[in-house]
Design a protein around this motif. Structure first.
Motif, short mmCIF file in Angstrom:
data_model
loop_
_atom_site.label_atom_id
_atom_site.label_comp_id
_atom_site.label_asym_id
_atom_site.label_seq_id
_atom_site.Cartn_x
_atom_site.Cartn_y
_atom_site.Cartn_z
N GLU B 257 0.83 -1.21 0.00
CA GLU B 257 0.00 0.00 0.00
C GLU B 257 0.86 1.25 0.00
OE1 GLU B 257 -2.92 0.31 3.03
OE2 GLU B 257 -4.17 -1.28 2.21
N VAL B 260 2.51 1.71 -3.45
CA VAL B 260 1.50 2.12 -4.44
C VAL B 260 1.10 3.57 -4.20
CG1 VAL B 260 -0.91 1.78 -5.14
CG2 VAL B 260 0.62 -0.18 -4.97
N TRP B 268 -5.04 4.87 -5.16
CA TRP B 268 -4.98 3.47 -5.55
C TRP B 268 -4.73 2.52 -4.37
CZ3 TRP B 268 -6.30 1.33 -10.07
CH2 TRP B 268 -6.46 2.19 -11.17
N THR B 271 -7.06 -0.34 -3.29
CA THR B 271 -7.28 -1.47 -4.20
C THR B 271 -6.28 -2.59 -3.94
OG1 THR B 271 -5.77 -0.60 -5.86
CG2 THR B 271 -8.08 0.05 -6.04
N VAL B 272 -5.18 -2.26 -3.25
CA VAL B 272 -4.12 -3.24 -3.06
C VAL B 272 -4.63 -4.47 -2.32
CG1 VAL B 272 -1.89 -3.65 -1.98
CG2 VAL B 272 -2.30 -1.52 -3.19
N PHE B 274 -7.59 -5.80 -2.05
CA PHE B 274 -8.44 -6.70 -2.84
C PHE B 274 -7.63 -7.38 -3.94
CE2 PHE B 274 -11.62 -4.07 -0.79
CZ PHE B 274 -12.43 -5.06 -0.29
N GLY B 275 -6.66 -6.65 -4.49
CA GLY B 275 -5.77 -7.27 -5.48
C GLY B 275 -5.05 -8.46 -4.87
N ILE B 276 -4.50 -8.26 -3.66
CA ILE B 276 -3.79 -9.34 -2.98
C ILE B 276 -4.73 -10.50 -2.67
CG2 ILE B 276 -2.73 -9.95 -0.75
CD1 ILE B 276 -1.19 -7.34 -0.85
N LEU B 278 -7.46 -11.39 -4.28
CA LEU B 278 -7.76 -12.12 -5.52
C LEU B 278 -6.59 -12.99 -5.95
CD1 LEU B 278 -9.71 -9.48 -7.64
CD2 LEU B 278 -10.60 -11.54 -6.54
N LEU B 279 -5.38 -12.40 -5.91
CA LEU B 279 -4.21 -13.16 -6.33
C LEU B 279 -3.98 -14.37 -5.42
CD1 LEU B 279 -1.71 -10.30 -7.24
CD2 LEU B 279 -2.93 -11.84 -8.81
#
Lengths: 243, 293
Positions: B257, B260, B268, B271-272, B274-276, B278-279
């Motif tokens: 975070e 970014v 941004w 969003t980190v 949720f990105g993590i 999902l990945l």
């Protein structure tokens, strides 16, 4: 001190299905008693009644331990374990995502077992050297035979007076069954345990039995005062030996 | 684009400190959700409740926020035990915990938020101490006390919980309870009691996490919502209930975070998480240190 189980007229079932009809048996101090019967005759239900997992609808289960007698009916499994009964459950029921050693340490949860935890751990590791090698491995990733070792070792960690073993042969290769059964006998002698083993594999169970009972459809159909009496019984020939 | 070393250094330091704080925020959920399978989405609301009570103790008695947070932990423990009892009696015992239980915690979150809106309004509140606002300068690196103290407190609390869970009988029973309840009874432990204690412990961590939250920045009653995604992402990335995993995942999220926000833009940063999440779910669903047999 004498440890024994006295089971009198136990009735039990699940909902409207009755499983046990007035079952009576005795497990005397220092004996290895086998409860024989094929699947669905009530062996496991009786073991569950003794450990408080199933509450009987009638009868008495008396445990004599360290000079006092307690009726187990109405007690919870954790209270019964606290009194000095340990169960090696059918299907082993390990904590799969915990390590072997963590499983064993949980075996020593009962207060009376905590003081001698180091000695007991050493004892079970000596009895099952494989477990010492695999101490840090997750229990769920081990083979069936190793898992059965963990289950037996975990039960011994609670310093039981009375050891109940439910179907130790399930899911094991025949060679492992015979080793496991011999091991139970050996551990029983070393620790002066009183053992009740429910088993459908007659030929294996009889090897270590002092006495035995045969349960059929929830009734004790035969009581054998010795291993030979069981071996020579007509019903057993019919059921197990195909003669 | 050339990278300014001091900017990078400060972004990394800020990320690590932020990550430590995130560990304190996620720790309770790592126990209640990771170990007990209770989807406690009200956890951030308990943290905000901790912030306001610390605010009251700080304003009323001039107590240091960390000390106030520690004092509140036993109170939160008892609240957690009671909440679990209600949850167990109403939902878990009858096997209706998945949806009805989720609604229960969602409702609890709203109730807590509304209580603090009624008591304190929707304005931002903050705490005061001598050290908040100061920072340590090491060359080009500036480390603010309001980040350093929460980081240290969070690491100590996480370490304490780790030791408790791995070295005590009660702790090991907590690790075992969701794996096989009946087997735990056969060890001589009452699973419901064990779960109560574990849930109480999870909520107790929210008291100190709340103190840290209000040290890092001002707090308003619904600020906890910003943390729901983050803490679930941390618990999943860490490996559902692994305490060292939670700390590592929290620091990864804090670093990500911070980087970014520094190099792409602060908008941004949210969003980190949720990105993590999902990945992680796509490539390593058991998490970094998940124990999957």
């Amino acid at each position: 001190m004498a440890n024994s189980l006295t089971i009198r007229n136990v009735e039990a079932g699940y909902g409207s299905v009755r499983v046990l009809y007035g079952v009576s048996m005795d497990v005397n101090d220092g004996e290895t008693v086998v409860l024989l019967g094929s699947n669905g005759n009530g062996k496991s239900t009786l073991i569950k009644c003794i450990t408080g997992i199933v509450q009987p609808s009638g009868g008495e289960i008396l445990l004599s331990v360290d000079g006092q007698q307690v009726n187990l009916i109405g007690k919870s499994p954790e209270e019964i374990v606290d009194l000095g009964i340990a169960l090696v459950p059918e299907g082993r029921r390990l904590f799969p995502a915990l390590s072997v050693e963590e499983n064993l340490m949980l075996g020593a949860y009962r207060k009376a077992a905590r003081a001698r935890i180091e000695e007991n751990l050493e004892f079970v590791y000596t009895a099952f050297p494989r477990l010492r090698e695999r101490a840090g491995q997750l229990a769920g990733s081990m083979s069936g035979g190793e898992q059965q070792m963990v289950a037996v070792a975990r039960a011994l960690m609670s310093e039981p007076r009375v050891l109940l073993v439910d179907e130790p042969s399930v899911g094991l290769a025949p060679i492992l069954v015979s080793r496991m059964i011999a091991k139970i006998k050996e551990l029983k002698d070393e620790r002066n345990l009183t053992v009740l083993m429910a088993e459908q594999n007659f030929n294996q169970a009889i090897k270590i039995a002092d006495r035995g009972y045969i349960i059929v459809h929830g009734h004790i159909e035969f009581e054998g005062e010795s291993a030979d009496a069981l071996r020579n019984n007509e019903m057993i020939r019919e059921y197990y030996l195909g003669a | 684009m050339s990278i300014d070393p001091s900017l990078l250094m400060n972004a990394v330091a800020a990320g690590i400190l932020l990550g430590g704080f995130y560990a304190a925020v996620a720790l309770g959920l790592s126990i209640t959700f990771g170990q007990l399978d209770v989807v406690n989405i009200a956890h951030p609301a308990f943290i905000v409740a901790g912030s306001y009570l610390v605010f009251a103790l700080n304003g009323g008695f001039g107590l240091d926020p960390v000390l106030a947070g520690i004092i509140l932990m036993p109170v939160f423990f008892v609240v957690g035990v009671l909440v679990y009892r209600v949850y167990y009696a109403a939902f878990e015992r009858t096997g209706r915990e998945s949806l009805a239980g989720l609604a229960f915690f969602f409702g609890l979150m709203f109730i807590i938020e509304v209580l603090f809106i009624l008591a304190y309004g929707v304005d931002y509140r903050l705490v005061e101490t001598d050290y908040i606002g100061k920072q340590i300068e090491i060359g080009l690196l500036g480390i603010p006390w309001r980040m350093l103290v929460p980081f240290c407190a969070a690491v100590v609390m996480t370490g304490g919980v780790y030791l408790f869970l791995s070295k005590t009988f009660l702790g090991r029973a907590i690790l075992a309870v969701s794996q096989d309840r009946l087997a735990l009874q056969l060890m001589g432990a009452d699973p419901i009691k064990i779960k109560q204690i574990a849930f109480g412990l999870g909520i107790a961590t929210a008291a100190l996490a709340g103190a840290l939250l209000i040290m890092i920045g001002p707090v308003e009653p619904t600020i906890g919502r910003l943390y729901i995604g983050r803490i679930f992402a941390i618990v999943v990335l860490g490996g559902m209930g692994s305490i060292p995993g939670t700390l590592i995942a929290a620091i990864i999220l804090g670093l990500a975070e911070s980087l970014v926000a520094t190099y792409i833009g602060p908008s941004w940063a949210p969003t980190v998480a949720f990105g993590i999440l999902l990945l992680t779910l796509a490539f390593r669903p058991s998490g970094l240190l998940g124990r999957q047999a």
